[in-house]
Design a protein around this motif. Sequence first.
Motif, mmCIF file in Angstrom:
data_model
loop_
_atom_site.group_PDB
_atom_site.id
_atom_site.type_symbol
_atom_site.label_atom_id
_atom_site.label_comp_id
_atom_site.label_asym_id
_atom_site.label_seq_id
_atom_site.Cartn_x
_atom_site.Cartn_y
_atom_site.Cartn_z
ATOM 1 N N ASP A 171 0.609 -1.149 -0.059
ATOM 2 C CA ASP A 171 0.001 -0.154 0.092
ATOM 3 C C ASP A 171 0.856 1.191 -0.055
ATOM 4 O O ASP A 171 2.043 1.391 0.816
ATOM 5 C CB ASP A 171 -0.916 -0.072 1.092
ATOM 6 C CG ASP A 171 -2.217 -0.742 1.073
ATOM 7 O OD1 ASP A 171 -2.730 -0.416 -0.037
ATOM 8 O OD2 ASP A 171 -2.309 -1.740 1.738
ATOM 9 N N THR A 230 -3.896 17.906 -5.963
ATOM 10 C CA THR A 230 -4.744 17.119 -6.941
ATOM 11 C C THR A 230 -3.638 16.131 -7.405
ATOM 12 O O THR A 230 -4.131 15.376 -8.133
ATOM 13 C CB THR A 230 -5.063 18.005 -7.954
ATOM 14 O OG1 THR A 230 -4.004 18.924 -8.221
ATOM 15 C CG2 THR A 230 -6.261 18.970 -7.464
ATOM 16 N N THR A 231 -2.540 16.452 -7.171
ATOM 17 C CA THR A 231 -1.302 15.391 -7.709
ATOM 18 C C THR A 231 -0.546 15.137 -6.376
ATOM 19 O O THR A 231 -0.265 16.033 -5.698
ATOM 20 C CB THR A 231 -0.526 15.967 -8.722
ATOM 21 O OG1 THR A 231 0.239 17.005 -8.308
ATOM 22 C CG2 THR A 231 -1.499 16.125 -9.767
ATOM 23 N N PRO A 261 4.264 6.890 -6.813
ATOM 24 C CA PRO A 261 2.977 5.803 -7.398
ATOM 25 C C PRO A 261 1.655 6.342 -6.794
ATOM 26 O O PRO A 261 1.604 7.068 -5.743
ATOM 27 C CB PRO A 261 3.476 4.504 -6.546
ATOM 28 C CG PRO A 261 4.876 4.665 -6.222
ATOM 29 C CD PRO A 261 5.092 5.909 -6.011
ATOM 30 N N ALA A 262 0.597 6.129 -7.395
ATOM 31 C CA ALA A 262 -0.652 6.320 -7.084
ATOM 32 C C ALA A 262 -1.173 5.945 -5.876
ATOM 33 O O ALA A 262 -0.701 4.508 -5.326
ATOM 34 C CB ALA A 262 -1.680 5.994 -8.097
ATOM 35 N N PRO A 263 -1.867 6.461 -4.865
ATOM 36 C CA PRO A 263 -2.043 6.035 -3.618
ATOM 37 C C PRO A 263 -3.005 5.187 -3.914
ATOM 38 O O PRO A 263 -4.210 5.106 -4.558
ATOM 39 C CB PRO A 263 -2.484 7.385 -2.709
ATOM 40 C CG PRO A 263 -2.985 8.384 -3.916
ATOM 41 C CD PRO A 263 -1.988 7.961 -5.011
ATOM 42 N N THR A 264 -3.146 4.228 -2.812
ATOM 43 C CA THR A 264 -3.833 3.086 -2.826
ATOM 44 C C THR A 264 -4.884 3.147 -1.519
ATOM 45 O O THR A 264 -5.949 2.705 -1.346
ATOM 46 C CB THR A 264 -3.472 1.718 -2.543
ATOM 47 O OG1 THR A 264 -2.459 1.605 -1.441
ATOM 48 C CG2 THR A 264 -2.665 1.601 -3.905
ATOM 49 N N PHE A 275 -8.377 11.281 -6.253
ATOM 50 C CA PHE A 275 -7.400 9.966 -6.587
ATOM 51 C C PHE A 275 -8.325 8.762 -6.391
ATOM 52 O O PHE A 275 -8.536 8.131 -5.379
ATOM 53 C CB PHE A 275 -6.526 9.878 -5.172
ATOM 54 C CG PHE A 275 -5.454 11.064 -4.959
ATOM 55 C CD1 PHE A 275 -4.528 11.427 -6.056
ATOM 56 C CD2 PHE A 275 -5.789 12.197 -4.214
ATOM 57 C CE1 PHE A 275 -3.814 12.516 -5.914
ATOM 58 C CE2 PHE A 275 -4.921 13.176 -3.970
ATOM 59 C CZ PHE A 275 -3.763 13.343 -5.023
ATOM 60 N N SER A 308 -7.629 6.351 -7.651
ATOM 61 C CA SER A 308 -6.807 4.818 -7.065
ATOM 62 C C SER A 308 -7.060 4.478 -5.858
ATOM 63 O O SER A 308 -6.761 3.233 -5.413
ATOM 64 C CB SER A 308 -5.540 5.094 -7.502
ATOM 65 O OG SER A 308 -4.906 6.242 -6.695
ATOM 66 N N LEU A 309 -7.732 5.291 -4.821
ATOM 67 C CA LEU A 309 -7.789 4.907 -3.425
ATOM 68 C C LEU A 309 -8.762 4.039 -3.310
ATOM 69 O O LEU A 309 -9.956 3.867 -3.796
ATOM 70 C CB LEU A 309 -8.499 6.080 -2.690
ATOM 71 C CG LEU A 309 -7.370 7.247 -2.377
ATOM 72 C CD1 LEU A 309 -8.044 8.369 -1.904
ATOM 73 C CD2 LEU A 309 -6.292 6.755 -1.457
ATOM 74 N N SER A 310 -8.332 2.341 -3.012
ATOM 75 C CA SER A 310 -9.365 1.570 -2.745
ATOM 76 C C SER A 310 -10.173 1.443 -1.277
ATOM 77 O O SER A 310 -11.338 0.654 -1.320
ATOM 78 C CB SER A 310 -8.738 0.141 -2.949
ATOM 79 O OG SER A 310 -7.709 -0.234 -1.969
#
Length: 295
Positions: free
Chosen positions: A57, A119-120, A124-127, A149, A151-153
Amino acid sequence: MRNDETSAGPRLLGPADVRRLAAELGLRPTKTLGQNFVIDPNTVRRIVRVAGVGADDVVVEVGPGLGSLTLALLPVVARVVAVEVDPVLAQRLPSTVSEYAPGVADRLEVVPGDALRVTTLPGPAPTALVANLPYNVSVPVLLHLLEAFPSLSRALVMVQKEVADRLAAPPGSRTYGVPSVKAAWYATVTPAGAVGRTVFWPAPNVDSGLVLLSASGGRDPALRDAVFTVVDAAFAQRRKTLRAALSGWAGSAAAAETALRAAGVDPRARGEQLTVDDFVRIAAARPSINSFGAS
């Protein structure tokens, strides 16, 4: 040996550590920034455990403060991106991590700035989002990051108990409202436990709560603004039926009724009775108003 310094785990911040760091910085916690620092190691361990984050993560942490939660996250996850609006705290955090957890200090990235404007993020993209959110902006920050984001699960946030109750409220309940629906647009939201006042310094005047969000996925981001506009209109006049509350949105009460019936929603219902999927259908039905010739 400092607080929690063991061969099995990281050194975490206790009351004496937090006060020492604050004194070194000449820090006086401010209500303006919603600064209440966690001084209980068991609480941050609990947050990390309930969040369910692991070695793969990339975690966004908002308002890391003096680093209580940051130190608990770093040994467990691949990377922590900490967004801190207070420049003094943002500058100090890497030094604190290097002092208390030198073996995982390279996993930390500090982003100075306002989470409402981020906004950025670097890397790597955050999870996952794991944070003790400032009380005064907790809902706007949460919704902004979920939008910014995708990509946040999942997310585990600590907020004021009243806010936690609203976020996790089901349709038809007394506390169900705009935050409930908008959070449900992004995720399945569940309460994840209460947090007392004594784990903070300074102790707030209210209790806190944990909320767990698991991304639901499958929603069209292009519909978000249209759906949220309907939600805002429906709850702006809670006592009114949807036929009346949505008359401005639709152009007239008759047009609102046409859209509601097209969406399979009783025009006599009220906003607090609807699920997020009901609001999605209402928003999608609006283009049909003109074809029906309602006025």
